[in-house]
Motif scaffolding. Structure first.
Motif, PDB file in Angstrom:
ATOM      1  N   ALA A  71     -28.710  15.856 -15.868  1.00 32.89           N
ATOM      2  CA  ALA A  71     -28.487  14.415 -15.970  1.00 32.89           C
ATOM      3  C   ALA A  71     -29.727  13.694 -16.507  1.00 32.89           C
ATOM      4  O   ALA A  71     -29.623  12.808 -17.359  1.00 32.89           O
ATOM      5  N   ALA A  72     -30.894  14.079 -16.028  1.00 36.16           N
ATOM      6  CA  ALA A  72     -32.132  13.458 -16.496  1.00 36.16           C
ATOM      7  C   ALA A  72     -32.403  13.826 -17.957  1.00 36.16           C
ATOM      8  O   ALA A  72     -32.824  12.977 -18.751  1.00 36.16           O
ATOM      9  N   ARG A  73     -32.148  15.077 -18.306  1.00 40.83           N
ATOM     10  CA  ARG A  73     -32.352  15.494 -19.699  1.00 40.83           C
ATOM     11  C   ARG A  73     -31.372  14.789 -20.631  1.00 40.83           C
ATOM     12  O   ARG A  73     -31.715  14.434 -21.754  1.00 40.83           O
ATOM     13  N   ALA A  74     -30.139  14.562 -20.158  1.00 34.15           N
ATOM     14  CA  ALA A  74     -29.152  13.835 -20.959  1.00 34.15           C
ATOM     15  C   ALA A  74     -29.613  12.407 -21.211  1.00 34.15           C
ATOM     16  O   ALA A  74     -29.475  11.884 -22.323  1.00 34.15           O
ATOM     17  N   MET A  75     -30.187  11.772 -20.192  1.00 35.48           N
ATOM     18  CA  MET A  75     -30.668  10.407 -20.346  1.00 35.48           C
ATOM     19  C   MET A  75     -31.824  10.347 -21.344  1.00 35.48           C
ATOM     20  O   MET A  75     -31.880   9.453 -22.183  1.00 35.48           O
ATOM     21  N   ARG A  76     -32.722  11.321 -21.283  1.00 31.10           N
ATOM     22  CA  ARG A  76     -33.832  11.349 -22.240  1.00 31.10           C
ATOM     23  C   ARG A  76     -33.315  11.577 -23.663  1.00 31.10           C
ATOM     24  O   ARG A  76     -33.802  10.966 -24.616  1.00 31.10           O
ATOM     25  N   ALA A  77     -32.337  12.439 -23.813  1.00 29.50           N
ATOM     26  CA  ALA A  77     -31.766  12.692 -25.142  1.00 29.50           C
ATOM     27  C   ALA A  77     -31.094  11.444 -25.683  1.00 29.50           C
ATOM     28  O   ALA A  77     -31.228  11.115 -26.862  1.00 29.50           O
ATOM     29  N   ALA A  78     -30.380  10.733 -24.833  1.00 32.79           N
ATOM     30  CA  ALA A  78     -29.703   9.508 -25.264  1.00 32.79           C
ATOM     31  C   ALA A  78     -30.714   8.443 -25.662  1.00 32.79           C
ATOM     32  O   ALA A  78     -30.485   7.687 -26.610  1.00 32.79           O
ATOM     33  N   ALA A  79     -31.841   8.397 -24.990  1.00 28.39           N
ATOM     34  CA  ALA A  79     -32.875   7.399 -25.290  1.00 28.39           C
ATOM     35  C   ALA A  79     -33.523   7.671 -26.640  1.00 28.39           C
ATOM     36  O   ALA A  79     -33.996   6.744 -27.297  1.00 28.39           O
ATOM     37  N   LYS A  80     -33.514   8.911 -27.092  1.00 31.15           N
ATOM     38  CA  LYS A  80     -34.129   9.270 -28.370  1.00 31.15           C
ATOM     39  C   LYS A  80     -33.216   8.973 -29.556  1.00 31.15           C
ATOM     40  O   LYS A  80     -33.673   8.931 -30.682  1.00 31.15           O
ATOM     41  N   LYS A  81     -31.926   8.787 -29.324  1.00 29.39           N
ATOM     42  CA  LYS A  81     -30.973   8.561 -30.400  1.00 29.39           C
ATOM     43  C   LYS A  81     -30.952   7.091 -30.805  1.00 29.39           C
ATOM     44  O   LYS A  81     -30.452   6.243 -30.060  1.00 29.39           O
TER      45      LYS A  81
ATOM     46  N   ALA B 118     -25.825  12.037  -8.969  1.00 30.00           N
ATOM     47  CA  ALA B 118     -26.363  11.370  -7.783  1.00 30.00           C
ATOM     48  C   ALA B 118     -25.324  11.321  -6.668  1.00 30.00           C
ATOM     49  O   ALA B 118     -25.649  11.495  -5.493  1.00 30.00           O
ATOM     50  N   LYS B 119     -24.077  11.129  -7.041  1.00 27.89           N
ATOM     51  CA  LYS B 119     -23.011  11.050  -6.037  1.00 27.89           C
ATOM     52  C   LYS B 119     -22.791  12.401  -5.354  1.00 27.89           C
ATOM     53  O   LYS B 119     -22.612  12.464  -4.141  1.00 27.89           O
ATOM     54  N   THR B 120     -22.826  13.481  -6.126  1.00 26.09           N
ATOM     55  CA  THR B 120     -22.553  14.796  -5.546  1.00 26.09           C
ATOM     56  C   THR B 120     -23.777  15.436  -4.909  1.00 26.09           C
ATOM     57  O   THR B 120     -23.656  16.143  -3.919  1.00 26.09           O
ATOM     58  N   GLN B 121     -24.973  15.180  -5.477  1.00 29.98           N
ATOM     59  CA  GLN B 121     -26.176  15.843  -4.973  1.00 29.98           C
ATOM     60  C   GLN B 121     -27.093  14.906  -4.195  1.00 29.98           C
ATOM     61  O   GLN B 121     -28.072  15.353  -3.616  1.00 29.98           O
ATOM     62  N   GLY B 122     -26.825  13.616  -4.238  1.00 28.09           N
ATOM     63  CA  GLY B 122     -27.637  12.653  -3.504  1.00 28.09           C
ATOM     64  C   GLY B 122     -28.865  12.179  -4.244  1.00 28.09           C
ATOM     65  O   GLY B 122     -29.496  11.206  -3.853  1.00 28.09           O
ATOM     66  N   GLN B 123     -29.216  12.840  -5.322  1.00 29.62           N
ATOM     67  CA  GLN B 123     -30.382  12.450  -6.112  1.00 29.62           C
ATOM     68  C   GLN B 123     -30.286  13.053  -7.507  1.00 29.62           C
ATOM     69  O   GLN B 123     -29.490  13.953  -7.739  1.00 29.62           O
ATOM     70  N   VAL B 124     -31.134  12.567  -8.400  1.00 34.75           N
ATOM     71  CA  VAL B 124     -31.237  13.119  -9.743  1.00 34.75           C
ATOM     72  C   VAL B 124     -32.693  13.514  -9.941  1.00 34.75           C
ATOM     73  O   VAL B 124     -33.568  12.656  -9.974  1.00 34.75           O
ATOM     74  N   THR B 125     -32.951  14.806 -10.024  1.00 32.57           N
ATOM     75  CA  THR B 125     -34.327  15.266 -10.219  1.00 32.57           C
ATOM     76  C   THR B 125     -34.708  15.153 -11.688  1.00 32.57           C
ATOM     77  O   THR B 125     -33.848  15.111 -12.567  1.00 32.57           O
ATOM     78  N   LYS B 126     -36.010  15.127 -11.955  1.00 36.00           N
ATOM     79  CA  LYS B 126     -36.466  14.881 -13.321  1.00 36.00           C
ATOM     80  C   LYS B 126     -36.128  16.001 -14.299  1.00 36.00           C
ATOM     81  O   LYS B 126     -36.102  15.779 -15.500  1.00 36.00           O
ATOM     82  N   ASN B 127     -35.843  17.194 -13.820  1.00 40.65           N
ATOM     83  CA  ASN B 127     -35.502  18.300 -14.713  1.00 40.65           C
ATOM     84  C   ASN B 127     -34.021  18.668 -14.676  1.00 40.65           C
ATOM     85  O   ASN B 127     -33.631  19.687 -15.224  1.00 40.65           O
ATOM     86  N   SER B 128     -33.213  17.833 -14.053  1.00 47.29           N
ATOM     87  CA  SER B 128     -31.778  18.112 -13.989  1.00 47.29           C
ATOM     88  C   SER B 128     -31.122  17.836 -15.340  1.00 47.29           C
ATOM     89  O   SER B 128     -31.690  17.170 -16.213  1.00 47.29           O
TER      90      SER B 128
END
Length: 56
Positions: A42-52, A30-40
């Motif tokens: 970063a978003a995939r990492a968050m989904r993976a972490a939520a499943k653990k 978010a800091k470097t790109q200004g946003q986090v898209t749902k397929n980035s």
């Protein structure tokens, strides 16, 4: 053409994705790109972490 190192990008990781690490990745994205898209990544990492389970 450059020669491949022999490693694939989809090799299993020995370190699980934790919510704290995923959050840090999202902040950096978010800091470097200004946003986090749902397929980035970063978003995939968050989904993976939520499943653990047990990594909060």
């Amino acid at each position: 053409m450059a020669k491949s190192s022999g490693k694939t990008s989809h090799a299993p990781s020995t370190k699980p994705m934790t919510p704290d690490r995923a959050s840090a990745i999202q902040r950096a994205t978010a800091k470097t790109q200004g946003q986090v898209t749902k397929n980035s990544f970063a978003a995939r990492a968050m989904r993976a972490a939520a499943k653990k389970p047990g990594h909060s």
